[in-house]
Motif scaffolding. Structure first.
Motif, mmCIF file in Angstrom:
data_model
loop_
_atom_site.group_PDB
_atom_site.id
_atom_site.type_symbol
_atom_site.label_atom_id
_atom_site.label_comp_id
_atom_site.label_asym_id
_atom_site.label_seq_id
_atom_site.Cartn_x
_atom_site.Cartn_y
_atom_site.Cartn_z
ATOM 1 N N VAL A 6 93.868 -51.330 69.871
ATOM 2 C CA VAL A 6 94.723 -51.132 71.044
ATOM 3 C C VAL A 6 96.184 -51.294 70.632
ATOM 4 N N GLY A 7 97.007 -50.307 70.985
ATOM 5 C CA GLY A 7 98.426 -50.323 70.646
ATOM 6 C C GLY A 7 98.749 -49.637 69.334
ATOM 7 N N ARG A 8 97.767 -49.237 68.564
ATOM 8 C CA ARG A 8 98.007 -48.570 67.281
ATOM 9 C C ARG A 8 98.209 -47.079 67.499
ATOM 10 N N ARG A 9 98.925 -46.459 66.573
ATOM 11 C CA ARG A 9 99.204 -45.028 66.664
ATOM 12 C C ARG A 9 98.496 -44.266 65.560
ATOM 13 N N GLY A 10 98.121 -43.036 65.888
ATOM 14 C CA GLY A 10 97.447 -42.183 64.929
ATOM 15 C C GLY A 10 97.767 -40.725 65.188
ATOM 16 N N VAL A 11 97.218 -39.853 64.349
ATOM 17 C CA VAL A 11 97.463 -38.421 64.450
ATOM 18 C C VAL A 11 96.163 -37.720 64.818
ATOM 19 N N VAL A 12 96.246 -36.786 65.779
ATOM 20 C CA VAL A 12 95.072 -36.033 66.210
ATOM 21 C C VAL A 12 94.717 -35.011 65.143
ATOM 22 N N VAL A 13 93.465 -35.006 64.729
ATOM 23 C CA VAL A 13 93.000 -34.078 63.714
ATOM 24 C C VAL A 13 92.373 -32.852 64.362
ATOM 25 N N GLU A 14 91.491 -33.073 65.342
ATOM 26 C CA GLU A 14 90.895 -31.954 66.068
ATOM 27 C C GLU A 14 90.580 -32.385 67.481
ATOM 28 N N VAL A 15 90.459 -31.385 68.371
ATOM 29 C CA VAL A 15 90.225 -31.642 69.783
ATOM 30 C C VAL A 15 89.027 -30.809 70.240
ATOM 31 N N GLU A 16 88.183 -31.429 71.058
ATOM 32 C CA GLU A 16 87.042 -30.729 71.635
ATOM 33 C C GLU A 16 86.848 -31.239 73.048
ATOM 34 N N GLY A 17 87.150 -30.400 74.023
ATOM 35 C CA GLY A 17 87.093 -30.837 75.412
ATOM 36 C C GLY A 17 88.176 -31.867 75.661
ATOM 37 N N GLY A 18 87.824 -32.995 76.235
ATOM 38 C CA GLY A 18 88.776 -34.070 76.455
ATOM 39 C C GLY A 18 88.766 -35.078 75.320
ATOM 40 N N TRP A 19 87.900 -34.882 74.328
ATOM 41 C CA TRP A 19 87.770 -35.808 73.212
ATOM 42 C C TRP A 19 88.562 -35.335 72.015
ATOM 43 N N ALA A 20 89.130 -36.273 71.290
ATOM 44 C CA ALA A 20 89.920 -35.935 70.107
ATOM 45 C C ALA A 20 89.473 -36.811 68.937
ATOM 46 N N SER B 105 95.250 -34.601 77.241
ATOM 47 C CA SER B 105 96.249 -33.565 76.949
ATOM 48 C C SER B 105 96.721 -33.621 75.502
ATOM 49 N N CYS B 106 95.798 -33.723 74.578
ATOM 50 C CA CYS B 106 96.162 -33.814 73.168
ATOM 51 C C CYS B 106 95.884 -32.503 72.456
ATOM 52 N N ALA B 107 96.675 -32.234 71.443
ATOM 53 C CA ALA B 107 96.482 -31.065 70.597
ATOM 54 C C ALA B 107 96.505 -31.535 69.143
ATOM 55 N N PRO B 108 95.905 -30.772 68.237
ATOM 56 C CA PRO B 108 95.937 -31.168 66.827
ATOM 57 C C PRO B 108 97.378 -31.330 66.331
ATOM 58 N N GLY B 109 97.631 -32.427 65.629
ATOM 59 C CA GLY B 109 98.955 -32.715 65.106
ATOM 60 C C GLY B 109 99.759 -33.655 65.979
ATOM 61 N N ASP B 110 99.317 -33.907 67.210
ATOM 62 C CA ASP B 110 100.038 -34.815 68.102
ATOM 63 C C ASP B 110 99.875 -36.260 67.637
ATOM 64 N N VAL B 111 100.895 -37.065 67.910
ATOM 65 C CA VAL B 111 100.818 -38.505 67.662
ATOM 66 C C VAL B 111 100.359 -39.146 68.960
ATOM 67 N N VAL C 66 90.413 -44.931 74.737
ATOM 68 C CA VAL C 66 91.288 -44.028 75.489
ATOM 69 C C VAL C 66 92.663 -44.053 74.845
ATOM 70 N N ALA C 67 93.228 -42.846 74.628
ATOM 71 C CA ALA C 67 94.551 -42.736 74.005
ATOM 72 C C ALA C 67 95.431 -41.824 74.856
ATOM 73 N N ARG C 68 96.758 -41.958 74.653
ATOM 74 C CA ARG C 68 97.701 -41.057 75.335
ATOM 75 C C ARG C 68 98.680 -40.525 74.296
ATOM 76 N N ARG C 69 99.176 -39.339 74.572
ATOM 77 C CA ARG C 69 100.112 -38.699 73.640
ATOM 78 C C ARG C 69 101.470 -39.400 73.698
ATOM 79 N N VAL C 70 102.052 -39.652 72.557
ATOM 80 C CA VAL C 70 103.368 -40.273 72.454
ATOM 81 C C VAL C 70 104.389 -39.159 72.349
ATOM 82 N N GLU C 71 105.423 -39.236 73.165
ATOM 83 C CA GLU C 71 106.438 -38.173 73.155
ATOM 84 C C GLU C 71 107.725 -38.626 72.551
#
Length: 119
Positions: A67-81, A96-102, A114-119
Motif C-alpha cells: 500500500v502506497g508503493r508505485r509501479g508501472v502498468v505492463v498490460e491491461v485486461e478489462g479492469g485488471w492490470a 482507467s489504466c493503460a500500459p506504461g502508466d504509473v 486496488v490501484a489508481r493512476r498517478v498523474e
C-alpha cells in the motif's frame, strides 16, 4: 528419473545402521561412517527447516507492504492490470489504466489489490 527420499527416512536408516553396527551385524568400518553421515544429513535438514520456518513467520504479509508503493502498468485486461512493482508483478484492479502508466497502490479491498493512476 529423480529419486526422492524423506528426511525422516534418512534419520531412520542412519539410526538403524548405527544400531546394527553396535550389535555387531554391520562391520564398524562401514557402519559408523555410513550411519553417521545419514544422521548428520537428517539433523542438517531439520535445523535448516526449523530456521527457515521461523524466518518466514517474521515477514510482514505482502498485502500490507504494497500500500502506497508505485509501479508501472505492463498490460491491461478489462479492469485488471498487471503492474511491475519493485521487480515483482502484481495483478491489481485499476479502472482507467493503460500500459506504461504509473500507478499507486491505494488499498487492499475485497476484490484484491486496488490501484489508481498517478498523474
Amino acid at each position: 528419473m529423480d529419486v526422492v527420499i524423506s528426511a525422516s527416512a534418512l534419520g531412520l536408516v542412519g539410526g538403524l545402521v548405527l544400531f546394527f553396527t553396535l550389535l555387531g551385524r554391520i562391520p564398524p568400518w562401514l557402519g559408523y561412517p555410513l550411519g553417521g553421515a545419514l544422521l548428520s544429513i537428517y539433523v542438517l535438514i531439520v535445523v535448516v527447516g526449523l530456521k527457515s520456518s521461523r524466518e518466514f513467520k517474521r515477514r510482514p504479509p505482502p498485502s500490507a507492504s504494497v500500500v502506497g508503493r508505485r509501479g508501472v502498468v505492463v498490460e491491461v485486461e478489462g479492469g485488471w492490470a498487471l503492474v511491475k512493482l519493485e521487480g515483482a508483478y502484481w495483478k491489481v484492479y485499476c479502472g482507467s489504466c493503460a500500459p506504461g502508466d504509473v500507478v499507486e497502490v491505494v488499498e487492499i479491498g475485497d476484490v484484491g489489490v486496488v490501484a489508481r493512476r498517478v498523474e
